[in-house]
Design a protein around this motif. Structure first.
Motif, short mmCIF file in Angstrom:
data_model
loop_
_atom_site.label_atom_id
_atom_site.label_comp_id
_atom_site.label_asym_id
_atom_site.label_seq_id
_atom_site.Cartn_x
_atom_site.Cartn_y
_atom_site.Cartn_z
N THR A 147 0.87 -1.18 0.00
CA THR A 147 0.00 0.00 0.00
C THR A 147 0.90 1.23 0.00
OG1 THR A 147 -0.07 0.10 2.42
CG2 THR A 147 -1.76 -1.23 1.32
N ARG A 172 -4.51 6.36 2.33
CA ARG A 172 -3.80 5.16 1.90
C ARG A 172 -4.36 4.68 0.57
NH1 ARG A 172 -3.33 0.09 5.93
NH2 ARG A 172 -5.56 -0.12 5.57
N ALA A 174 -4.27 1.46 -2.20
CA ALA A 174 -3.97 0.03 -2.32
C ALA A 174 -4.64 -0.52 -3.56
CB ALA A 174 -4.47 -0.72 -1.08
N HIS A 177 -8.37 -3.55 -0.68
CA HIS A 177 -8.26 -3.86 0.73
C HIS A 177 -8.94 -5.19 1.05
CE1 HIS A 177 -7.19 0.42 0.87
NE2 HIS A 177 -6.60 0.12 2.02
N ILE A 253 0.45 -4.72 3.82
CA ILE A 253 -0.66 -3.88 4.28
C ILE A 253 -0.65 -3.83 5.80
CG2 ILE A 253 -2.34 -5.77 4.35
CD1 ILE A 253 -4.45 -3.79 3.32
#
Length: 468
Positions: A147, A172, A174, A177, A253
């Motif tokens: 991330t 954040r 990514a 998730h 993560i």
């Protein structure tokens, strides 16, 4: 261009999330924005540095295309089933398809209470936000799937963690998730329809060539083997490898109590909550297998012959050790500049690591010194090992090593010094350290050299904390 979302996860059934907006904060102030990542997302630089962007990163303002939600998941924490977990202090604003064609989540971490907060306050304090920003961007710079941090803001509000501390929010980014624990939650509820929907969605988003649940499991096994090998090659200790912190996108993560080793010790633990050493450095490959076994178990209900699937999926998970060993030899073979490393080189690699462990040698500095062509007389037994190493080195071994051995990492004492300064109102050390660790392979000069030094005895950080 501001944040323009295209939200595929929000189009899934309500069983996967709760729709909820961030809780506004009193007085947001910008700490940092990531121009490099913003360009990848197609964001306008002027907007990124504007008050309007700060308001979005604080959760005080939402773009029209946002579909804010908190994701539902469960998980095993330190080997024990914890049941329902979910985003207790994070809200997914939406997804952006970047200039590279890859879809990514944009999430606010520390953005307020959700139905999954479990008695928490839904907030983050400044220290963990800075730690995750630094660690995740350093990992990205070192080529590790992770991330990333798009922005960090202060909130103008304090949060209580033993004492009152300044609040902050991390934006954040990514690839998704989706976690092992996401699958576990729906399997635990015996909601086969939701489990099938989640499986199809994850395959379409991350592994379009995968053939059903078995193919998804194979992909997860392969990506985790590569990821953990990369962690090991950097002396990185995640610290909290629970199934809810294991990403189906194959990214690192949840950086909570993470740390990079100074002196090499395979049993090294930093996390204050890992009292039994479950997630010690050397245990990380085995824990990855354990987590993958939980994913396999969660996928079993989707198979028409579940008894046969148990045997088949067990075999698939048990491919991890060979895949990991291949990846580990590749990672450490590059760190030693070996010519076409193979499994036969594992003994040579392990012999050096044993010498390092016996001497308590600094992990990063040892490989950096080798990259500079130094001999290591402070490692008893080095000369005999060095002779065998010479026989295996590629002709251009120093060039190979220079691209595999960072000169600097985010050392724990340096990160702690940055946090201490920031709490006192000085963010300059944060920006300086961030600049250094996001150029990890650059040669050392007068400005960078202090960041390559191991801690003095009085600077050693023995424990790290998750921040909740």
């Amino acid at each position: 261009m501001t944040l323009h979302f295209d939200n595929s996860f929000a189009r899934l059934p309500d069983a996967f999330y709760t729709r909820i907006a961030p809780t506004p904060v009193a007085d947001p102030g910008i700490i940092a924005v990531n121009d490099d990542l913003a360009a990848l997302l197609g964001l306008d630089r002027d907007w990124l540095h504007s008050d309007a962007a700060t308001a979005v990163f604080a959760g005080n303002s939402l773009p029209d295309t946002a579909a804010p939600l908190a994701q539902l998941y469960g998980g095993h924490q330190f080997g024990n089933w914890s049941g329902q977990l979910g985003d207790g202090r994070a809200i997914l604003l939406g997804e952006i398809v970047g200039t590279d064609g890859i879809r990514r989540d944009v999430q606010l971490k520390g953005s307020g209470l959700t139905p999954y907060s479990r008695g928490g306050d839904g907030r983050a304090w400044l220290g963990p936000v800075l730690r995750e920003y630094i660690a995740s961007e350093a990992m990205h710079a070192m080529g590790v799937p992770t991330t990333r941090a798009l922005a960090a803001v202060t909130t103008g509000e304090d949060v209580f963690r033993d004492t009152m501390l300044p609040g902050a929010i991390l934006t954040r980014v990514a690839r998704s998730h989706i976690r092992v624990g996401t699958f576990q939650m729906h399997a635990a509820r015996q909601d086969t329809d939701a489990l099938r929907t989640l499986t199809d969605y994850t395959i379409a988003r991350h592994y379009p060539d995968a053939d059903g649940p078995a193919g998804l499991l194979d992909a997860a096994v392969a990506t985790q083997a590569q990821l953990i090998a990369q962690w090991m090659g950097l002396g990185f200790i995640h610290g909290v490898m629970n199934t809810d912190n294991c990403s189906l996108a194959g990214e690192t993560i949840d950086y909570g109590p993470c740390a990079f080793m100074d002196d090499y010790d395979p049993q090294k633990v930093f996390s204050s909550i890992d009292r039994m050493g479950r997630y010690a450095y050397a245990n990380q490959p085995g824990i990855a297998i354990w987590n993958l076994a939980q994913l396999a178990t969660a996928l079993i209900p989707l198979m028409p012959d579940q008894d046969a699937a148990v045997t088949d999926f067990t075999d698939r998970v048990n491919r991890f050790p060979d895949l990991y060993q291949d990846a580990w030899v590749g990672v450490f073979g590059a760190k030693l500049g070996l010519a076409d490393p193979t499994l036969a080189d594992a003994d040579l690699i392990q012999r050096l690591l044993t010498l390092m462990a016996d001497a308590g040698a600094d992990f990063t500095a040892t490989f950096a010194r080798l990259t500079q062509g130094e001999k290591l007389p402070d490692l008893p037994g080095f000369d005999a090992w060095h002779t065998d190493w010479q026989a295996r080195r590629a002709p251009d071994y120093l060039a190979i090593m220079a691209g595999a051995n960072p000169t600097v990492i985010p050392r724990n004492h340096q990160v702690q010094a940055v946090i201490d300064a920031a709490v006192a109102g000085d963010l300059a050390p944060f920006h300086t350290l961030l600049g250094v660790v996001t150029d990890p392979y650059a040669p050392l000069d007068d400005a960078r050299a202090p960041y390559a030094l191991p801690p003095e005895p009085s600077q050693i950080v023995r424990q790290t904390f998750c921040g909740t």
